[in-house]
Write an enzyme that holds these catalytic residues in place. Structure first.
Site, mmCIF file in Angstrom:
data_model
loop_
_atom_site.group_PDB
_atom_site.id
_atom_site.type_symbol
_atom_site.label_atom_id
_atom_site.label_comp_id
_atom_site.label_asym_id
_atom_site.label_seq_id
_atom_site.Cartn_x
_atom_site.Cartn_y
_atom_site.Cartn_z
ATOM 1 N N SER B 237 -42.758 1.471 4.226
ATOM 2 C CA SER B 237 -43.247 0.137 4.550
ATOM 3 C C SER B 237 -44.607 -0.141 3.896
ATOM 4 C CB SER B 237 -43.371 0.036 6.067
ATOM 5 O OG SER B 237 -43.347 -1.291 6.487
ATOM 6 N N GLN B 259 -49.713 -0.654 9.759
ATOM 7 C CA GLN B 259 -48.762 -0.294 8.709
ATOM 8 C C GLN B 259 -48.852 1.198 8.405
ATOM 9 O OE1 GLN B 259 -45.651 -1.603 7.038
ATOM 10 N NE2 GLN B 259 -47.022 -3.029 8.030
ATOM 11 N N HIS B 262 -46.949 4.095 10.386
ATOM 12 C CA HIS B 262 -45.504 4.261 10.298
ATOM 13 C C HIS B 262 -45.120 5.600 9.682
ATOM 14 C CE1 HIS B 262 -43.199 0.889 11.692
ATOM 15 N NE2 HIS B 262 -44.025 0.019 11.143
ATOM 16 N N GLU B 327 -43.881 -6.296 0.829
ATOM 17 C CA GLU B 327 -42.926 -6.473 1.920
ATOM 18 C C GLU B 327 -43.524 -7.429 2.966
ATOM 19 O OE1 GLU B 327 -42.519 -2.958 4.219
ATOM 20 O OE2 GLU B 327 -40.684 -3.614 5.233
ATOM 21 N N HIS B 328 -44.740 -7.131 3.392
ATOM 22 C CA HIS B 328 -45.458 -7.971 4.358
ATOM 23 C C HIS B 328 -46.728 -8.495 3.706
ATOM 24 C CE1 HIS B 328 -43.533 -4.746 6.917
ATOM 25 N NE2 HIS B 328 -43.014 -5.828 7.456
ATOM 26 N N ASP B 361 -42.805 -7.902 13.560
ATOM 27 C CA ASP B 361 -42.021 -6.682 13.809
ATOM 28 C C ASP B 361 -41.177 -6.821 15.070
ATOM 29 O OD1 ASP B 361 -42.994 -5.334 11.651
ATOM 30 O OD2 ASP B 361 -44.549 -4.246 12.756
ATOM 31 N N GLU B 415 -10.974 -16.554 -27.267
ATOM 32 C CA GLU B 415 -11.271 -15.215 -26.745
ATOM 33 C C GLU B 415 -10.122 -14.241 -27.002
ATOM 34 O OE1 GLU B 415 -12.601 -15.600 -22.658
ATOM 35 O OE2 GLU B 415 -14.530 -16.441 -23.290
ATOM 36 N N HIS B 420 -3.521 -15.942 -21.160
ATOM 37 C CA HIS B 420 -4.339 -16.949 -20.473
ATOM 38 C C HIS B 420 -3.946 -18.348 -20.954
ATOM 39 C CE1 HIS B 420 -6.804 -13.649 -19.073
ATOM 40 N NE2 HIS B 420 -7.670 -14.464 -18.484
#
Lengths: 430, 430
Positions: B237, B259, B262, B327-328, B361, B415, B420
């Site tokens: 994190s 943070q 963690h 992330e934050h 959170d 192609e 097709h």
């Protein structure tokens, strides 16, 4: 001859389960080779690109240049059939207008206690598009991969395409130009993926890489994932045609073969409630196979992976359709809408007798990059959403923090995270 | 002591680039071990689960049972602090109401030439939620992973959580129950991922697996990807706090430590335009570290990966913020909204001085499963969109096929895909 599975047979469930779990792809073990190539490109940059391209693509980038020039693109137009260029423009415009409807909306609101919340979407800054060389160098795929990125607002779209033997399919360059791509490099393989992910002297790195490729390209994408984003890794293509006895067997046979001609690992499945019709389609497949330029590939696909599934009724077939979770699903039955309403898993659905899947490959407007190998159970085709990302937004004032803070502190303490608890408590003088 | 980077220093760009590319995670090479475990679970089913659980979790599933019973869940409520249960309910309700706004809308329309197009969203049929055991067994994460699936309409949500030493955190069972999960198994590690992907005698397979885990769990998710869908693989994190000198240094220090506690690999970054304030925050961090239960972890994270970035102005800082792609992201500055409008890359943004990241959170309502390690450049946090998939729809009548068919035929021929071309031409008698 494709296999035939009858829902009424006693061993149907067992045979159907075995059919579903048949591996159609042998993935070569190229991990170590690819790891070396990536390391070499990271260390040597352009020099490594030039070396690998000489070896693998028999092209001399010191003469040709790594970058494709405006002159190269203009030259491509002169080599292209004007009617085909017009068809590419029609395809581009239809893809653009369909994908414009996919843009997600920002959301910002204040809840009952005054907390502001939101979701904000922004485009990925830069995207690299891989285009294979050789016979699988399809201009339609350039449009299908580039247009959603362009619609999303990606500022920089880079294309890489190997110049096998020195040349690039001019229609690929035309399609890139029609999609607004001006930054193009004549490189391919794992070395191209490495250059897009890490950059070289000539090439600035991108944030995300999309587009189909061989086993080396797929392995390279997996290895650089995390450093950059990647799209799904596509497997061999497949179609499930659900058709009643009122269809022209030749039309349905043509649809099955359109899928089968892609690749010996492609899969074409007919599901019908009419055994005689099934027989007639099989005969039509054999007949049509004789006059196809890619008849060998198509015949091999139909023989090894093709299937005719005879069901009691289409109602009873729904759980089977969901388990197959086909990339392409044609519903050539009378009340196709009602059937569609009861089906959960499919990448793209083609409704009615006048919607051959091939229209979706080119000019329908929807995307032809779709989840293969049953992954429509949990994933979606390529869209604008693949080129944007969401930032969530939270805003509290002092009052809202007083309201929510105690619950946050309780949960932080219950989780043994003291510093979490303090970060709230210190603002509340608790 | 965290490192300090000054934007005004001559070598700033070089040091900032090195800082960005610092690896914070050493991923153990567990591929081979995990491959064995998965093969064993596929071959032996429940027996393998029982064996591995005895060995790795020191728990006897022959006595305890593989499945958690209603009685076990009821017992968990009696062990839980009522205030914490109420806090979980508040969190659940706020997460639910925020995520309800994320439901994508179906789209079906007819274009100018009468072609019908559409996008239809359906929920993934079944989802497996992995919850780690031990100290990382967080009830908040159960809610954050389960509620988007529940809101999406996933019919079957299965939770797996190892019973380390025989026990499961009662709050994890309570959170699962509050989220409406009733199918819970006391298994963990790669064996639990294998059971969810392939099924055993007791456990029906799921279509997608989400939730955090250790290196074994992450490797197992990578290996079963394709057979089932998976969410992103989360790294350690991180938080970037952008703060001017008007903040209380103690508040900001508390956010950085929330943070850092963690994980020793977590990362906390302060970016400020006020060197004296930066100094004051560093002092506050040192002071607060002394009174934390997880002070050793937090100190290690701050020492090894923490940083103070001194910028000339927040305007000049925007390219740096986008490159960090945190992330934050906390914006504790006066005109945070204006700054936000110019930032492109962040998982979740917390605005103003009264929105500590910790609120997000737990009880903010937005999701706390967010892109780590700079992947906010190309990906988004967990949302309802991760539990639905889109089927595209195309319907032409005879007239529309006449209008679009020739362009499709031209592209198919260009192609080299004859079958097709025929699939369209045969319907037009061409």
């Amino acid at each position: 001859m494709a296999i035939t599975l009858r829902q009424s047979d006693a061993d149907f469930e067992q045979r159907f389960a075995a059919f579903l779990s048949t591996k159609r792809e042998v993935s070569a073990d190229v991990e170590a080779v690819v790891r070396d190539i990536i390391a070499h490109v990271r260390a040597e940059g352009d020099t490594a690109l030039i070396d690998y391209t000489r070896r693998f693509d028999r092209a001399d980038l010191e003469t040709l240049g790594i970058a494709v020039s405006r002159g190269d693109i203009d030259a491509a137009y002169t080599q292209a059939d004007p009617a085909t260029v017009e068809a590419l423009k029609l395809a581009r415009d239809r893809i653009r207008s369909h994908h414009q409807r996919q843009m997600p909306q920002d959301d910002r609101y204040t809840d009952a206690i005054g907390v502001e919340l939101g979701s904000r979407w922004t485009a990925v800054e830069s995207v690299g598009l891989y285009v294979p060389g050789g016979t699988a160098s399809y201009p339609s795929s350039v449009l299908m991969n580039a247009m959603p990125a362009a619609v999303a607002g990606v500022g920089r779209i880079v294309m890489v395409v190997p110049a096998s033997g020195g040349t690039i399919n001019p229609l690929v360059l035309v399609a890139a130009d029609l999609a607004g791509i001006s930054e193009i490099y004549r490189i391919g393989g794992a070395q191209a993926i490495a250059a897009l992910a890490y950059g070289t002297q000539t090439i600035q790195p991108v944030a995300k890489i999309v587009g189909p490729g061989n086993a080396y390209v797929a392995a390279a994408k997996r290895q650089v994932f995390g450093t950059v984003g990647i799209d799904m890794i596509a497997g061999p293509s497949e179609v499930l045609v659900v058709a009643d006895g009122s269809n022209d067997p030749d039309w349905v046979a043509a649809d099955l073969l359109a899928q089968a001609e892609h690749d010996a690992s492609a899969q074409s499945i007919l599901m019908t409630d009419d055994a005689a019709f099934g027989k007639a389609v099989e005969e039509a497949v054999e007949r049509q196979l004789r006059s196809l330029s890619r008849s060998e590939t198509a015949a091999q696909s139909w023989r090894d992976f093709g299937a005719v599934i005879l069901v009691g009724s289409f109602g009873e077939a729904i759980p089977l359709i969901d388990r197959i979770a086909a990339e392409h699903l044609e519903l050539a039955v009378d009340d196709a809408e009602a059937l569609l309403g009861r089906i959960r898993n499919a990448g793209s659905v083609f409704i009615g007798r006048h919607t051959p899947e091939v229209i979706g490959d080119y000019v329908g407007g929807c995307n032809h990059v779709l989840p293969t190998a049953r992954s429509a159970r949990f994933s979606s085709g390529l869209s604008v959403l693949d080129f944007v990302k969401r930032t969530s937004i939270l805003r509290l004032g002092a009052e809202q923090l007083r309201a929510l803070g105690p619950a946050a502190i309780a949960l932080a303490r219950a989780e043994g995270l003291d510093a979490h608890a303090r970060s709230v408590a210190i603002r509340l003088n608790m």
